[in-house]
Design an enzyme around this catalytic site. Structure first.
Site, PDB file in Angstrom:
ATOM      1  N   LYS A  21     -52.312  29.912  18.165  1.00  0.00           N
ATOM      2  CA  LYS A  21     -51.201  29.117  17.623  1.00  0.00           C
ATOM      3  C   LYS A  21     -49.948  29.334  18.460  1.00  0.00           C
ATOM      4  O   LYS A  21     -49.269  28.394  18.847  1.00  0.00           O
ATOM      5  CB  LYS A  21     -50.947  29.517  16.167  1.00  0.00           C
ATOM      6  CG  LYS A  21     -49.787  28.777  15.563  1.00  0.00           C
ATOM      7  CD  LYS A  21     -49.732  29.014  14.084  1.00  0.00           C
ATOM      8  CE  LYS A  21     -48.640  29.970  13.711  1.00  0.00           C
ATOM      9  NZ  LYS A  21     -48.405  30.035  12.279  1.00  0.00           N
TER      10      LYS A  21
ATOM     11  N   HIS B 165     -76.880  50.635   0.103  1.00  0.00           N
ATOM     12  CA  HIS B 165     -77.482  51.786   0.796  1.00  0.00           C
ATOM     13  C   HIS B 165     -76.466  52.471   1.689  1.00  0.00           C
ATOM     14  O   HIS B 165     -76.838  53.211   2.605  1.00  0.00           O
ATOM     15  CB  HIS B 165     -78.701  51.314   1.592  1.00  0.00           C
ATOM     16  CG  HIS B 165     -79.752  50.731   0.705  1.00  0.00           C
ATOM     17  ND1 HIS B 165     -80.734  51.492   0.123  1.00  0.00           N
ATOM     18  CD2 HIS B 165     -79.912  49.470   0.239  1.00  0.00           C
ATOM     19  CE1 HIS B 165     -81.488  50.713  -0.639  1.00  0.00           C
ATOM     20  NE2 HIS B 165     -81.007  49.480  -0.594  1.00  0.00           N
TER      21      HIS B 165
ATOM     22  N   GLU C  50     -54.252  39.469  23.907  1.00  0.00           N
ATOM     23  CA  GLU C  50     -55.708  39.581  23.973  1.00  0.00           C
ATOM     24  C   GLU C  50     -56.341  38.247  24.366  1.00  0.00           C
ATOM     25  O   GLU C  50     -57.248  38.178  25.201  1.00  0.00           O
ATOM     26  CB  GLU C  50     -56.277  39.998  22.595  1.00  0.00           C
ATOM     27  CG  GLU C  50     -55.962  41.413  22.174  1.00  0.00           C
ATOM     28  CD  GLU C  50     -54.679  41.522  21.361  1.00  0.00           C
ATOM     29  OE1 GLU C  50     -53.782  40.663  21.549  1.00  0.00           O
ATOM     30  OE2 GLU C  50     -54.570  42.469  20.566  1.00  0.00           O
TER      31      GLU C  50
ATOM     32  N   LYS D 122     -47.466  45.942  18.989  1.00  0.00           N
ATOM     33  CA  LYS D 122     -47.514  45.083  20.189  1.00  0.00           C
ATOM     34  C   LYS D 122     -46.420  45.497  21.180  1.00  0.00           C
ATOM     35  O   LYS D 122     -46.648  45.579  22.385  1.00  0.00           O
ATOM     36  CB  LYS D 122     -47.287  43.617  19.795  1.00  0.00           C
ATOM     37  CG  LYS D 122     -48.415  42.991  18.987  1.00  0.00           C
ATOM     38  CD  LYS D 122     -48.125  41.510  18.750  1.00  0.00           C
ATOM     39  CE  LYS D 122     -49.070  40.895  17.741  1.00  0.00           C
ATOM     40  NZ  LYS D 122     -48.765  39.533  17.386  1.00  0.00           N
TER      41      LYS D 122
ATOM     42  N   GLY E 286     -51.965  31.790  10.807  1.00  0.00           N
ATOM     43  CA  GLY E 286     -53.260  31.971  11.476  1.00  0.00           C
ATOM     44  C   GLY E 286     -54.377  32.254  10.487  1.00  0.00           C
ATOM     45  O   GLY E 286     -55.459  31.672  10.552  1.00  0.00           O
ATOM     46  N   ARG E 287     -54.118  33.146   9.523  1.00  0.00           N
ATOM     47  CA  ARG E 287     -55.166  33.538   8.583  1.00  0.00           C
ATOM     48  C   ARG E 287     -55.500  32.433   7.583  1.00  0.00           C
ATOM     49  O   ARG E 287     -56.447  32.546   6.815  1.00  0.00           O
ATOM     50  CB  ARG E 287     -54.764  34.825   7.859  1.00  0.00           C
ATOM     51  CG  ARG E 287     -53.398  34.752   7.183  1.00  0.00           C
ATOM     52  CD  ARG E 287     -52.908  36.149   6.822  1.00  0.00           C
ATOM     53  NE  ARG E 287     -51.558  36.170   6.250  1.00  0.00           N
ATOM     54  CZ  ARG E 287     -50.438  36.220   6.966  1.00  0.00           C
ATOM     55  NH1 ARG E 287     -50.497  36.210   8.296  1.00  0.00           N
ATOM     56  NH2 ARG E 287     -49.263  36.271   6.383  1.00  0.00           N
TER      57      ARG E 287
ATOM     58  N   GLU F  86     -52.924  41.043   5.471  1.00  0.00           N
ATOM     59  CA  GLU F  86     -51.804  40.596   6.301  1.00  0.00           C
ATOM     60  C   GLU F  86     -50.808  39.799   5.449  1.00  0.00           C
ATOM     61  O   GLU F  86     -49.631  39.703   5.778  1.00  0.00           O
ATOM     62  CB  GLU F  86     -52.307  39.741   7.477  1.00  0.00           C
ATOM     63  CG  GLU F  86     -51.400  39.813   8.698  1.00  0.00           C
ATOM     64  CD  GLU F  86     -51.936  39.096   9.924  1.00  0.00           C
ATOM     65  OE1 GLU F  86     -52.132  37.874   9.867  1.00  0.00           O
ATOM     66  OE2 GLU F  86     -52.155  39.745  10.958  1.00  0.00           O
TER      67      GLU F  86
HETATM   68  O1  LIG Z   1     -53.173  32.371  17.084  1.00  0.00           O
HETATM   69  P1  LIG Z   1     -52.329  33.416  17.722  1.00  0.00           P
HETATM   70  O2  LIG Z   1     -50.904  32.981  17.855  1.00  0.00           O
HETATM   71  O3  LIG Z   1     -52.904  33.830  19.057  1.00  0.00           O
HETATM   72  O4  LIG Z   1     -52.285  34.678  16.783  1.00  0.00           O
HETATM   73  C1  LIG Z   1     -53.423  35.429  16.478  1.00  0.00           C
HETATM   74  C2  LIG Z   1     -53.201  36.378  15.357  1.00  0.00           C
HETATM   75  O5  LIG Z   1     -52.186  37.314  15.670  1.00  0.00           O
HETATM   76  C3  LIG Z   1     -51.395  37.606  14.532  1.00  0.00           C
HETATM   77  O6  LIG Z   1     -50.155  37.025  14.718  1.00  0.00           O
HETATM   78  C4  LIG Z   1     -51.246  39.077  14.307  1.00  0.00           C
HETATM   79  O7  LIG Z   1     -50.939  39.758  15.465  1.00  0.00           O
HETATM   80  C5  LIG Z   1     -52.136  36.970  13.379  1.00  0.00           C
HETATM   81  O8  LIG Z   1     -51.335  36.689  12.312  1.00  0.00           O
HETATM   82  C6  LIG Z   1     -52.734  35.785  14.040  1.00  0.00           C
HETATM   83  O9  LIG Z   1     -53.775  35.266  13.276  1.00  0.00           O
END
Ligand SMILES: O=P(O)(O)OC[C@H]1O[C@](O)(CO)[C@@H](O)[C@@H]1O
Length: 526
Positions: free
Chosen positions: A212, A387, A218, A502, A269-270, A356
């Site tokens: 987003k 289990h 990452e 971060k 995002g979530r 979150e």
């Molecule tokens: O879609 P993006 O902006 O890469 O964010 C990924 C994820 O990182 C976060 O901002 C948390 O670091 C989440 O809320 C989000 O889902």
């Protein structure tokens, strides 16, 4: 006008604290227990039910919870949200994920655009793109069809879509609607991307880059990793990659992608599984019609969340029972236990969605709250969990409320009869046994074999996990989390708690460290 008040200022909360506790083991035994199982049940969408017989509630507690729902103005707050008020106070944003699947109230116009129309248009673009990929109109440079879709993203740009993909993979295969295998790369651990790339035929793979913000370290690192692999294979990355992002992100206007699909800042995002974030990978994997059916299930469940009567609103009831357990009974965790292998990553998705959203110590105005908020969420599918960690759930010193999910029928339609029962019957028998064991316990003179009982659980039951029931399930939990956030007076839609790490990681990588940061960096040889 809604009034945003802290939980401990509400009269109904004091009344709730004063209600007599329910002895769960007692009320769930004998015929009384049978009667509760039959009556403590709320219809959900798509033929499912939310059954709360094994929760430590009775008529008086439910009455107090209904008063709390009213005094906290949960219905009005939900209406404010779907009618486009600035509910995300931290980031000064609207909260519009429900609009990706239906129009619950007034048209919401923001930035000069009708938002429902915008989300529908993006899904239409995804549909056209997916149909062209399936028809072989969009192909690799050699004119060959893409066979695999690989999503690159993390957090909300990974967990929800991944959980939904796994939930429907077998169903789609059974219903001849399985179009492309999907894989997911999320972790910045190079072994994640390397393993996925080693398991696919890159020449026939289409990569969906999802971010987003377009700035997540990452995801951008993994994009470069994949581009590098494509270049090494002599392939043009721009012919193998699409982007899902917001129109304002750095990825939006790049010509490095075959196509771009948009969500916006009004969808966290979530909460993005029903936007283009889930839409792209799921439409490519299963066909856009399946994704539409998933949205229809979510839309139908959203409608139920509007109901004012607590006993007809499964998400609100689930939320309030959770608040009672957390704030009055003092329980700190919740386990999500789907008796369905297809839901193997659903608990992981709910971990992010819930923790979150409601893992906060300040209210929506930034003032500290004097009560506990979001619980720790964890879970695994049954019967595997039995289990593993159920020992603690049955006999540990903490009481952990349990959210079971079960289906009467499996997805693949393949089963065997062994020792007079099918595997499906064994699966369902186990969830029944667990619920009663947790609630009622067992006397034994040997304390080691004694079960105190009184361990509360609820269950959502459906006929089968289908696109519709999956959508309804997702909506149920999203709305449950939203209602709990309203009760706790939190802003459930920002996530400042993830920022500090971060920033420090950037300092470590820039070797701008001292003290413990420096010492740990040396320990890990950075
Ligand atoms: O879609 P993006 O902006 O890469 O964010 C990924 C994820 O990182 C976060 O901002 C948390 O670091 C989440 O809320 C989000 O889902």
């Amino acid at each position: 006008m809604v009034e945003w008040k802290n939980l401990d200022t509400l009269k109904a909360y004091q009344e709730l604290k004063d209600t007599e506790r329910v002895n769960l083991a007692e009320v769930m035994s004998g015929e009384n227990g049978a009667e509760r199982v039959k009556t403590y049940s709320v219809p959900m969408a798509e033929g499912m039910v939310y059954n709360y017989a094994a929760k430590a509630v009775d008529g008086k507690v439910l009455e107090a919870l209904a008063k709390l729902a009213k005094e906290a103005q949960l219905t009005e707050k939900f209406a404010a949200l779907y009618n486009g008020e600035v509910i995300n106070t931290g980031e000064k944003r609207l909260v519009l994920h429900q609009l990706t699947r239906g129009q619950l109230g007034d048209a919401v116009v923001a930035d000069g655009v009708d938002k429902r129309a915008f989300y529908v248009e993006q899904q239409k673009k995804v549909t056209e793109f997916a149909n062209k990929v399936h028809a072989g109109e969009i192909t690799n440079a050699a004119g060959e069809k893409f066979t695999t879709v690989v999503q690159i993203g993390i957090g909300g740009s990974d967990l929800g879509p991944r959980a939904m993909y796994l939930a429907l993979e077998n169903w789609a295969k059974k219903h001849d609607t399985f179009k492309m295998e999907a894989k997911f790369i999320s972790n910045v651990d190079p072994d994640d991307a390397a393993a996925v790339l080693a398991s696919i035929d890159v020449a026939h793979s289409l990569f969906v880059l999802v971010s987003k913000s377009g700035t997540t370290l990452e995801t951008l690192t993994n994009e470069s990793f994949v581009k590098d692999a494509l270049a090494k294979a002599g392939l043009d990355a721009s012919k193998h990659m699409v982007a899902v992002t917001s129109e304002t992100s750095p990825l939006a206007k790049s010509d490095a992608y075959l196509a771009a699909f948009f969500m916006d800042d009004y969808i966290g995002g979530r909460y993005s599984s029903t936007s283009a974030v889930g839409g792209a990978v799921l439409s490519l994997a299963f066909g856009p019609e399946v994704f539409d059916r998933f949205l229809a299930g979510a839309a139908a469940e959203d409608v139920l969340a509007k109901k004012e009567n607590l006993l007809e609103n499964p998400a609100m009831l689930d939320a309030l029972i959770g608040v009672y357990e957390r704030n009055v009974l003092g329980m700190g965790c919740t386990a999500v236990l789907p008796y369905s292998q297809a839901l193997s990553r659903f608990p992981a998705h709910l971990q992010q969605a819930d923790m979150e959203s409601n893992g906060k110590s300040v209210n929506r105005f930034g003032e500290p709250v004097n009560y506990v908020t979001g619980p720790v969420i964890f879970g695994e599918p049954g019967t595997n969990g039995q289990h593993s960690f159920y020992q603690l759930l049955h006999q540990g010193t903490d009481i952990v409320p349990l959210q079971f999910i079960g289906f009467k029928n499996n997805q693949c339609g393949v089963d065997v009869d062994i020792q007079d029962s099918t595997s499906q019957q064994k699966l369902c028998a186990n969830v029944v046994a667990q619920m009663v064991a947790f609630a009622c316990g067992k006397e034994d003179e040997n304390r080691n074999k004694y079960f105190a009982g009184g361990r509360p659980s609820s269950i959502i039951v459906g006929d089968q996990l289908t696109p519709e029931t999956l959508g309804a399930l997702l909506s149920h939990f999203e709305n449950k989390i939203m209602f709990q956030g309203f009760v706790w007076n939190l802003n459930s839609f920002d996530q400042e708690g993830v920022q500090l790490g971060k920033v420090l990681a950037k300092r470590v990588l820039a070797h701008d460290t001292d003290g413990a940061l420096k010492a740990y960096s040396e320990l890990l040889n950075i």
